[in-house]
Design a protein around this motif. Structure first.
Motif, PDB file in Angstrom:
ATOM      1  N   VAL A  58       2.748  13.293  -1.810  1.00  0.00           N
ATOM      2  CA  VAL A  58       3.416  12.000  -1.974  1.00  0.00           C
ATOM      3  C   VAL A  58       4.542  12.114  -3.003  1.00  0.00           C
ATOM      4  O   VAL A  58       5.665  11.674  -2.763  1.00  0.00           O
TER       5      VAL A  58
ATOM      6  N   GLU B  52       0.814  -1.217   0.000  1.00  0.00           N
ATOM      7  CA  GLU B  52       0.000   0.000   0.000  1.00  0.00           C
ATOM      8  C   GLU B  52       0.847   1.267   0.000  1.00  0.00           C
ATOM      9  O   GLU B  52       0.578   2.191  -0.742  1.00  0.00           O
ATOM     10  N   ASN B  53       1.854   1.296   0.904  1.00  0.00           N
ATOM     11  CA  ASN B  53       2.690   2.508   0.863  1.00  0.00           C
ATOM     12  C   ASN B  53       4.169   2.187   1.045  1.00  0.00           C
ATOM     13  O   ASN B  53       4.552   1.084   1.426  1.00  0.00           O
ATOM     14  N   ARG B  54       4.973   3.183   0.761  1.00  0.00           N
ATOM     15  CA  ARG B  54       6.414   2.949   0.634  1.00  0.00           C
ATOM     16  C   ARG B  54       7.058   2.426   1.903  1.00  0.00           C
ATOM     17  O   ARG B  54       7.833   1.480   1.888  1.00  0.00           O
TER      18      ARG B  54
ATOM     19  N   ASN C 170      -6.592   5.441  -1.404  1.00  0.00           N
ATOM     20  CA  ASN C 170      -5.253   5.808  -1.902  1.00  0.00           C
ATOM     21  C   ASN C 170      -5.052   7.317  -1.835  1.00  0.00           C
ATOM     22  O   ASN C 170      -4.001   7.803  -1.417  1.00  0.00           O
TER      23      ASN C 170
ATOM     24  N   SER D  65      -1.206   7.287   0.211  1.00  0.00           N
ATOM     25  CA  SER D  65      -0.309   6.186  -0.142  1.00  0.00           C
ATOM     26  C   SER D  65      -0.159   6.220  -1.657  1.00  0.00           C
ATOM     27  O   SER D  65      -0.620   7.135  -2.330  1.00  0.00           O
TER      28      SER D  65
END
Lengths: 423, 423
Positions: B337, A224-226, A287, A292
C-alpha cells in the motif's frame, strides 16, 4: 431473578485502566448488574451464588462490523485485490442467499462460530435478500445472542444479479423494520446501505427517511480505501466529505450510526463524526488483509470519537474479538513507530475498553459491570495458559494474545447463560 | 522401511506456485521422499499404504527463530517497550534457568506447544546456562522433533545476574559442542551470540573460531530496531554495517548462518548477506508487537537472499507458523500500500515456501516433497473448516488463516510419526 456471580472480575469502566476484583462478586438482578463487591454484604449471603472460583469473569465481546453472508469465505482469497475479490468471490456468494435454504445453512455455522468465539453482541450485514435476512433475524433471536441485522441496500454500481430496484429496496427494508422492530429486545434491524457508491441518491434519501420515521439505527462503510474515497468524490461532487454524503441524506447520526473502517477519514470528516456522535468501527485485521488504509486509532481517541471493534468477516479472517484487539494494538504500534513515538500505541486496557464498553454503547448499557449494565459476560478458564505467579491482568493479557475459544467456559447475555445455539 | 502416504498433497518446490496432487501418493523410504505420484505405479501396489483419504498432506513447519526460555511470557507484557520488557520480564525470567528443574518444567511445556502447533524443526535460543541448555538438547532428542539449540552467549552490557565471563562462555559452549555435535542427526548445537552489543569483541572472535573449528552453524539478531542499530554503530565504529560486525569475527556465513529480523538492514548489509549466503529470518508478529521496524521482505526476495520465518517467542506471541505466515503476508501488504503497489505483497505460495522449503534449507533437504527430501509432514484434517466446492488450494489457505492445532492430525519428522512428547 437475583444472583451472585463470583470469580476474578476484570472490566474497564474507563479506557485508562482495568478495574480488577480478585475473588469478587457481581450482584445481578433481572439480567442487570446491581453492584460489584469485593466482600459480599451480609444481606446477600442467602442468594444463589454461581462460584467460578479462580476463573476470570470479563464482559462479553461486541463485534460492530461483520458480513454474516461472507462466512464461507472467511480466511480465503486473501491474495486477491478488493475489486476482483468482490467480483469473483463476494458478490457471487452473496447472490446465493436468494435461496433461503442456502442462507440457513451458512447462517447456522456463522452464529455457532461467533458464539464459540465469545461474541455476545454483533452488528451484521446480511445480503439484499429480504427472506434470508428475516431468517437471520429469527435465528439470532433463537440463539439468545444480541444482534443488529441489516438487510443490505444496493441499487447502483453493482452486478445485475445482485442489484435491487429502488422500490424493492425500500419496500423490503420497511417490511423488515415493521416486522422485527419490536419483536425482540436483543435482536433488531438496522438500516444498511452497502456504501455510498452502491446506492442511488434516491435510495440514500429513502433510507434516511425510513431510519428517522421508525427510529432505526444505521450502519455503513466509510473511507476504507483510496480508490473508493476518490470514487465517492466523483459521484457526489457537492459533498464536503465522504461522511457528508451520508449526512446529506439523514444517514449520519440522525439515528444512532456506526461507520466501518474510517481508515482515510479527513480532519473534516472526523469533526463531522464527533459532532454527529457517529461511532467509528475499527477493523484492523481487515485493513491489513485487504490492503486498504490503516485506521490511525489514536487520532480518533484524541478527538473524542466513539469507537468499537469489528471483525469485518470476510475482509477480516478472524471472528475473535480477542485477536481483533491484538491486531488493533499491533497496528497502532505501526503509527507509534512511524511517528517517532509521538502517537501512543493502544494499551491493553484501551483495546479492551473499545471491544467491550466502547462498542457495547451501541447496544445500550452493555460492555461493563457498572451498575445498570446488562450482565453480558464471559467466563474464562485459562488454567492451561496460567502460571501461579501471574497477576490477573497478566492472565487476561495472555488469554487475549494466546488463548482461544477452548478457554471460554460460559457466555452470558443479559444475565442468561447462552448455550451453543441449536439452529 | 518403504511406505506410501496417500492424500491431497500440497507443497512448494518454488515460491511461485503450489504443486498440488489430489489423492496423490508419496513414496517414502528410510525417511526420505523417493517420488510423488498421481497414480501409484504398479510395482508399489504391495507396499504399505497409509491412506489419509481426503485430508491434506503438507510439509512440516520450520521455525527459524524462537526463544525457548521465554515461553512463560508468550503473549504477555506486550505494552512494554523493548528495554523495560527485557529488564523487567525477560532477563529475570532467563536467570531462573540457572535452576535445571525450573528449566525442565518450562521446556516441557514449550516443546509440547510447538509440537502441537505443527512445528517439526526449530532453531532456538536457550539461556546462558550450560546445564539447562543440555537438558533442552536432551529433551528435543527425546521428542523426535528436529532442532538447533543455542546456549546464549553474553559477557557484556547485561545485568550481572545473567552475565558470563569470557572464559566460561567459550568453555561452556565448546563443551556442549563436543558433547552434542554428533549425538543426534536431528538435534544439534548452534553458536548463539545474543547480539553484537551483549558480546565483547574477544567473545565474538572466540565464538567465530569455535564455529569454524567444529563446523557449527551460527544464529543471532540483526538490525531489529533503530536504537539497537545506532548502538552497534557506536560500539563498533570500524564496521561497515551491523552485519559486518559479525562478519569481522567469522560469524556471518563462515559456517551456515541465520540472522533474525533484519528489519532495518541497509542496502550494503543486504549485499553482505547475499554474498555470504546468510539466511534472513522474518519475524513479522514480533516486529509488530515489539514496535521495531518491519522487515520489507520483498526487498530480500528481489535481492535473492535466503529467507525463513520465525515465531520469535516471546517478542512474537504466536507459536504457530501458520499464523506467522498470515502476519508475513499482512505486513507485506503495508509495504504494498505504502509503495502505491510497486512493492508486491507476498502471495500464499511465497509465504508457504518460506515457512517450509525456505526455512527448511537450514536443516538440509527439508521442507519439500521433492526427491531426496526428508519426509517432514503434517496431516491436516480440515473437515470442519471445509465446504465441498473449495479447491485444495483454498482449503489450505483457509486452514492457514483460520485453522489451528485442532486441525493437525499427525506430524512426521524424517518419516517417523511424532507422538505428543512425554518429557
Amino acid at each position: 431473578m437475583t444472583k451472585i456471580f463470583k470469580g476474578n472480575i476484570l472490566f474497564t469502566p474507563t479506557p485508562e485502566k482495568f478495574t480488577i476484583i480478585p475473588h469478587g462478586h457481581i450482584l445481578v438482578s433481572e439480567g442487570k448488574v446491581k453492584a460489584v463487591y469485593q466482600k459480599l454484604p451480609e444481606e446477600y449471603r442467602n442468594l444463589e451464588i454461581i462460584d467460578y472460583q479462580d476463573k476470570l469473569i470479563i464482559p462479553g465481546m461486541n463485534d460492530l462490523h461483520c458480513h454474516a453472508s461472507q462466512y464461507k469465505h472467511m480466511g480465503m482469497a486473501m491474495d486477491r485485490e478488493l475489486i476482483p475479490w468482490l467480483e469473483n468471490y463476494t458478490f457471487p456468494e452473496e447472490a446465493k442467499f436468494q435461496d433461503i435454504k442456502y442462507a440457513e445453512k451458512i447462517y447456522q455455522r456463522f452464529i455457532k462460530e461467533i458464539w464459540k468465539q465469545g461474541t455476545t453482541r454483533i452488528v451484521v450485514f446480511a445480503t439484499v435478500h429480504k427472506e434470508s435476512t428475516m431468517k437471520l433475524l429469527d435465528m439470532f433471536i433463537q440463539s439468545g445472542l444480541g444482534a443488529y441485522v441489516g438487510k443490505v441496500n444496493m441499487d447502483n454500481n453493482c452486478p445485475d444479479y445482485i442489484c435491487e430496484t429502488l422500490e424493492d429496496s425500500l419496500k423490503d427494508t420497511e417490511e423488515i423494520i415493521i416486522k422485527y422492530g419490536d419483536k425482540s429486545s436483543l435482536v433488531k434491524p438496522i438500516i444498511t446501505p452497502r456504501f455510498a457508491p452502491s446506492c442511488s441518491k434516491k435510495l440514500l434519501k429513502g433510507l434516511g427517511d425510513l431510519g428517522k420515521k421508525h427510529g432505526i439505527p444505521v450502519q455503513s462503510h466509510l473511507s476504507e480505501n483510496r480508490k473508493e474515497v476518490q470514487w465517492v468524490k466523483e459521484l457526489f461532487p457537492d459533498a464536503d466529505s465522504y461522511g457528508d454524503v451520508y449526512k446529506q441524506y439523514g444517514l449520519f447520526g440522525d439515528t444512532p450510526t456506526l461507520m466501518a473502517h474510517c481508515s482515510l477519514s479527513s480532519e473534516e470528516e472526523m469533526t463531522l463524526m464527533r459532532e454527529n456522535n457517529v461511532l467509528a468501527v475499527h477493523c484492523p485485521a481487515s485493513n491489513l488483509n485487504v490492503g486498504s488504509g490503516m485506521m490511525p486509532i489514536r487520532k480518533f481517541i484524541n478527538r473524542g470519537i466513539k469507537l468499537g471493534l469489528g471483525s469485518d468477516l470476510s475482509g477480516g479472517h478472524t471472528p475473535s474479538l480477542m485477536k481483533t484487539m491484538v491486531y488493533a494494538i499491533q497496528t497502532s504500534k505501526i503509527f507509534w513507530v512511524n511517528s517517532e513515538k509521538q502517537m501512543d500505541f493502544l494499551t491493553n486496557s484501551e483495546a479492551f475498553f473499545i471491544a467491550t464498553k466502547g462498542g457495547g454503547s451501541f447496544f445500550g448499557k452493555v460492555g461493563s459491570f457498572e451498575e445498570g449494565y446488562d450482565f453480558d459476560a464471559l467466563i474464562i478458564d485459562d488454567g492451561e495458559l496460567n502460571y501461579l505467579d501471574y497477576t490477573l491482568e497478566e492472565r487476561l493479557e495472555r488469554f487475549i494474545y494466546v488463548g482461544d475459544d477452548r478457554h471460554i467456559l460460559h457466555r452470558y447475555v443479559r444475565g442468561s447463560l447462552i448455550k451453543e445455539p441449536v439452529l
